[in-house]
Design a protein around this motif. Structure first.
Motif, mmCIF file in Angstrom:
data_model
loop_
_atom_site.group_PDB
_atom_site.id
_atom_site.type_symbol
_atom_site.label_atom_id
_atom_site.label_comp_id
_atom_site.label_asym_id
_atom_site.label_seq_id
_atom_site.Cartn_x
_atom_site.Cartn_y
_atom_site.Cartn_z
ATOM 1 N N ARG A 167 0.864 -1.186 0.000
ATOM 2 C CA ARG A 167 0.000 0.000 0.000
ATOM 3 C C ARG A 167 0.903 1.240 0.000
ATOM 4 O O ARG A 167 1.937 1.273 0.682
ATOM 5 C CB ARG A 167 -0.901 0.005 1.231
ATOM 6 N N PHE A 168 0.532 2.230 -0.788
ATOM 7 C CA PHE A 168 1.330 3.453 -0.922
ATOM 8 C C PHE A 168 0.759 4.559 -0.041
ATOM 9 O O PHE A 168 -0.472 4.707 0.084
ATOM 10 C CB PHE A 168 1.365 3.917 -2.384
ATOM 11 N N LEU A 169 1.669 5.302 0.563
ATOM 12 C CA LEU A 169 1.259 6.387 1.466
ATOM 13 C C LEU A 169 2.182 7.575 1.257
ATOM 14 O O LEU A 169 3.410 7.420 1.209
ATOM 15 C CB LEU A 169 1.340 5.921 2.922
ATOM 16 N N ILE A 170 1.601 8.756 1.126
ATOM 17 C CA ILE A 170 2.381 9.984 0.983
ATOM 18 C C ILE A 170 2.468 10.670 2.348
ATOM 19 O O ILE A 170 1.427 11.024 2.942
ATOM 20 C CB ILE A 170 1.755 10.937 -0.047
ATOM 21 N N LEU A 171 3.700 10.821 2.859
ATOM 22 C CA LEU A 171 3.905 11.539 4.117
ATOM 23 C C LEU A 171 4.046 13.025 3.774
ATOM 24 O O LEU A 171 4.930 13.414 2.998
ATOM 25 C CB LEU A 171 5.169 11.023 4.820
ATOM 26 N N LYS A 172 3.203 13.855 4.380
ATOM 27 C CA LYS A 172 3.163 15.268 4.022
ATOM 28 C C LYS A 172 3.890 16.124 5.059
ATOM 29 O O LYS A 172 4.129 15.699 6.184
ATOM 30 C CB LYS A 172 1.716 15.725 3.864
ATOM 31 N N ALA A 179 7.316 24.166 2.702
ATOM 32 C CA ALA A 179 6.034 23.883 2.066
ATOM 33 C C ALA A 179 6.267 23.002 0.841
ATOM 34 O O ALA A 179 7.189 23.211 0.063
ATOM 35 C CB ALA A 179 5.357 25.186 1.654
ATOM 36 N N GLY A 180 5.401 21.994 0.692
ATOM 37 C CA GLY A 180 5.519 21.092 -0.454
ATOM 38 C C GLY A 180 6.391 19.886 -0.191
ATOM 39 O O GLY A 180 6.506 19.009 -1.054
ATOM 40 N N VAL A 201 11.332 11.735 -3.310
ATOM 41 C CA VAL A 201 11.631 12.378 -2.027
ATOM 42 C C VAL A 201 11.764 13.879 -2.271
ATOM 43 O O VAL A 201 12.713 14.342 -2.905
ATOM 44 C CB VAL A 201 12.932 11.813 -1.414
ATOM 45 N N LYS A 202 10.787 14.620 -1.790
ATOM 46 C CA LYS A 202 10.791 16.078 -1.955
ATOM 47 C C LYS A 202 11.126 16.714 -0.603
ATOM 48 O O LYS A 202 10.263 17.204 0.113
ATOM 49 C CB LYS A 202 9.449 16.565 -2.470
ATOM 50 N N MET A 203 12.429 16.654 -0.281
ATOM 51 C CA MET A 203 12.918 17.151 1.002
ATOM 52 C C MET A 203 14.207 17.926 0.763
ATOM 53 O O MET A 203 14.940 17.672 -0.203
ATOM 54 C CB MET A 203 13.201 15.979 1.957
#
Length: 275
Positions: A167-172, A179-180, A201-203
């Motif tokens: 199962r896929f999960l997006i950690l916000k 932001a973002g 990975v948007k970090m």
């Protein structure tokens, strides 16, 4: 002025001092020296240098050798019986041919110099082509590695997508993160596996002293799932530590000292998500 300089640098003056030029060249040098004071001065300087070199490298004959030669001459001159009459040798005199001046060494030196210059140009061209080939090879290797990474990522992603247990999960982002900011994970409770989609990975890129650490919240308690770096070049699916719990409340990522922490630093929680 350039013609005089070129004439001086041609080497003809050194050959004149050494006597290794033709009669016509000798007359030409003398005429140029009489006409141009710079050439006359250079010619005088070459002659002085030759004389100083000869004096500096002169070798005195051994005194014993000098005495032996002089004694031999006196002995032979005092004994007329050792000499035949001049007319006896008249028919035995052979006339040697007059040595003709030659420019062989001068032309040979010029040919060697031209060959050296041509070889240097050829080596420089070869070196430039080799550098270009090395650059192209490095680009091809980088493209090959990038393609291999991409293929590996696609294969892993397809494997996860085909496995219906994931199962896929997006950690916000939390207020601590820009932001973002977000991270996508895949979790299979049946296989006890957690994967981080490194391509998504948007970090912010972490420094050398810190790493991101993934946590699972099970029954309100954090469970360490391992650390990772936010590398913009990453394209694979990174497998984290296994998790035995069947039920997980949420997943979170904190910024921790490199190597990870035993407990999460709550004020450094960057992203959070739950099913």
């Amino acid at each position: 002025m350039e013609d005089i300089k070129a004439y001086i640098e041609s080497g003809i003056l050194e050959l004149y001092v050494l006597g290794d030029i033709t009669h016509d060249e000798k007359l030409q040098v003398e005429a140029m020296a009489a006409k141009h004071p710079a050439i006359k001065s250079e010619l005088d300087e070459i002659e002085r240098s030759m004389e100083q070199y000869a004096e500096h490298n002169a070798v005195e004959p051994n005194e014993q050798l000098r005495g032996r030669i002089l004694n031999s001459l006196l002995t032979n001159l005092g004994d007329d019986s050792t000499f035949n009459k001049a007319e006896d040798f008249r028919d035995n005199v052979a006339t040697l041919p007059v040595a003709q001046p030659t420019n062989f060494y001068k032309y040979a030196f010029a040919a060697c110099l031209a060959l050296l210059i041509a070889s240097g140009v050829a080596l420089m061209n070869l070196y430039n082509k080799l550098q270009q080939s090395n650059t192209q090879l490095a680009v091809l290797q980088a493209d090959k590695q990038h393609f291999a990474n991409r293929v590996n990522f696609v294969e892993n992603e397809l494997g996860v997508l085909r496995d219906t247990t994931f199962r896929f999960l997006i950690l916000k982002a939390t207020p601590k993160a820009p932001a973002g900011a977000s991270i996508t994970i895949a979790w299979s409770k049946e296989r006890h596996k957690v994967m981080v989609d490194m391509a998504n990975v948007k970090m912010p890129v972490n420094d050398k002293e810190h790493q991101y650490q993934l946590w699972a919240l099970v029954g309100g308690k954090p469970v360490d799932l391992g650390v990772f770096d936010a590398n913009p070049d990453s394209t694979d699916m990174k497998e984290m530590k296994t998790i035995a719990a069947v039920k997980t409340d949420a997943f979170a990522v904190t910024l921790e000292p490199r190597g990870g922490s035993i407990n999460p630093t709550m004020d450094q929680m960057m992203v959070l998500g739950k099913f």
